[in-house]
Design a protein around this motif. Structure first.
Motif: not given
Length: 406
Positions: A50-53, A251-254, A258-263, A311-324
């Motif tokens: 998503p961030s690359v796109l 939550l929308r601001a977060s 994340a899309v801007q990679q501002q962690k 997590a998804l927007l920051q390309d941290d997919h393992e964390t995204a799977v764990r949270v999900a």
């Protein structure tokens, strides 16, 4: 089944890059994405995150819907949804024109019932029924506004209903990929909301604009600025409805950060949202802690889903799977929200090569909200990822791909 290699976002990126007369190196410089990654994306060897796109869309000067290939006209025609959109657009164009003389004037209660029914259908993902009912609902709210012109509660309620039906229109158009119609509907909502006497509705309009317009146009920075403005104007007053709207804005601001990679910023917004939940839990039970207000759900579950998004927007997919994996949706959860979660979960699973799990999540999403799932661009991207990961797709995946139009 169409060749997925001919339909992925990378193909569209290459086509628009060549139209712009950019080399890979020039697009890389403009988007801050490496040339090697852009090459893999264009060749279909790697789906864009998503961030690359978002970065590439902004560099190319196009909306995300263009890179996703939306609207999916062949699917809309198959589902006979395309014929329903012109009457909606026509009704919005006649926003300030008196309806036909023979149109009966309903009571505000009757108009409110019609608008609420459409909102409930929208929450269930029944897009066809929503589209069928919108032209008459738009006309009914137009007549109500033109009838109740004297200052007072009736005038404010008429404008509130007009703003709500415009919001439903914007969300439907956005889901189907018709961004011009979505923007027109948001403009109508922005015009009506300030006259509703409800500052929360004004904030909700800004939320929808941040979601639909600024995220779609790859300007998350403007979306964050809009959210900040909404939060400044909607002060916390202890009302659970206000807390729900403010928490949803946080939550929308977060996600936009994340899309801007501002962690750091994304994390800070999330923590502020968690604080709103905690404050609600500490409140007296009679005060009814934050829940579903203005068709927005907010609570501990939503903060968890916000962490998944970040997590998804920051390309941290393992964390995204764990949270999900830790999320437990209540049985009464809104179908479109349940499907949205499952679609995001499937994306994280596909990115981490959990292909069977990803397909299972997509099948569950289809069961929860078929039309939302069928027209969701993330579904198309995830299905493409799953198809490209295999020499020959198994029957369930192939059947799902055909159903979703990939």
């Amino acid at each position: 089944m169409p060749d997925v290699q001919d339909k992925h976002a990378g193909t569209r990126i290459r086509e628009i890059r060549l139209i712009r007369d950019y080399t890979l190196a020039q697009l890389s410089q403009r988007s801050h994405v490496s040339t090697s990654q852009l090459s893999r994306v264009e060749n279909g060897e790697q789906p864009p995150s998503p961030s690359v796109l978002a970065a590439v869309a902004r560099a190319l000067g196009v909306t995300l819907s263009v890179l996703h290939g939306q609207p999916y006209v062949h699917m809309l025609q198959k589902d006979q949804l395309d014929r329903l959109l012109a009457p909606i657009s026509s009704a919005l164009d006649a926003w300030d024109i008196p309806p036909d003389d023979d149109m009966p004037q309903d009571s505000l209660d009757a108009v409110a019932g019609r608008v609420s029914a459409l909102s409930r259908l929208r929450a269930k993902g029944e897009f066809a029924q929503v589209a069928e009912g919108l032209p008459e609902a738009i006309a009914a709210t137009t007549l109500a506004v033109q009838t109740h012109t004297a200052p007072g509660a009736a005038r404010e309620r008429a404008h509130y209903l007009q703003a709500e039906v415009a919001r439903t229109t914007a969300i439907l158009a956005y889901r189907l990929g018709y961004m011009d119609l979505a923007r027109l509907a948001l403009a109508r909502m922005a015009a009506a909301a300030p006259h509703s006497g409800d500052p929360r509705q004004v904030a909700v309009e800004r939320y929808e604009r941040a979601v639909i317009t600024h995220a779609e146009t790859s300007r998350p920075d403007r979306g964050v600025a809009l959210v900040k403005q909404a939060l400044r104007d909607l002060e916390e007053d202890g009302d659970p409805q206000t807390s729900a709207v403010r928490g949803t804005l946080l939550l929308r601001a977060s996600a936009l950060s994340a899309v801007q990679q501002q962690k750091a910023a994304a994390s800070d917004w999330l923590e502020q949202a968690a604080e709103v939940v905690a404050a609600g839990e500490r409140a007296d039970a009679a005060q009814d802690p934050p829940g579903t207000r203005y068709a927005l759900a907010f609570g501990e579950l939503n903060v968890a889903l916000g962490r998944l998004d970040v997590a998804l927007l920051q390309d941290d997919h393992e964390t995204a799977v764990r949270v999900a994996s830790e999320v437990r949706l209540p049985a009464t959860y809104q179908p479109t929200r349940a499907a949205g979660f499952l679609i995001r979960k499937a994306a994280a699973e596909a990115w981490t090569a959990r292909h069977d799990a990803a397909l299972n999540s997509l099948l569950q999403a289809r069961q929860a909200a078929p039309q939302l799932t069928r027209y969701h661009p993330d579904v198309h991207q995830t299905v493409g990822t799953l198809l490209r990961a295999r020499q020959r797709a198994a029957d369930p995946l192939r059947q799902f791909a055909e159903w979703s139009g990939v």
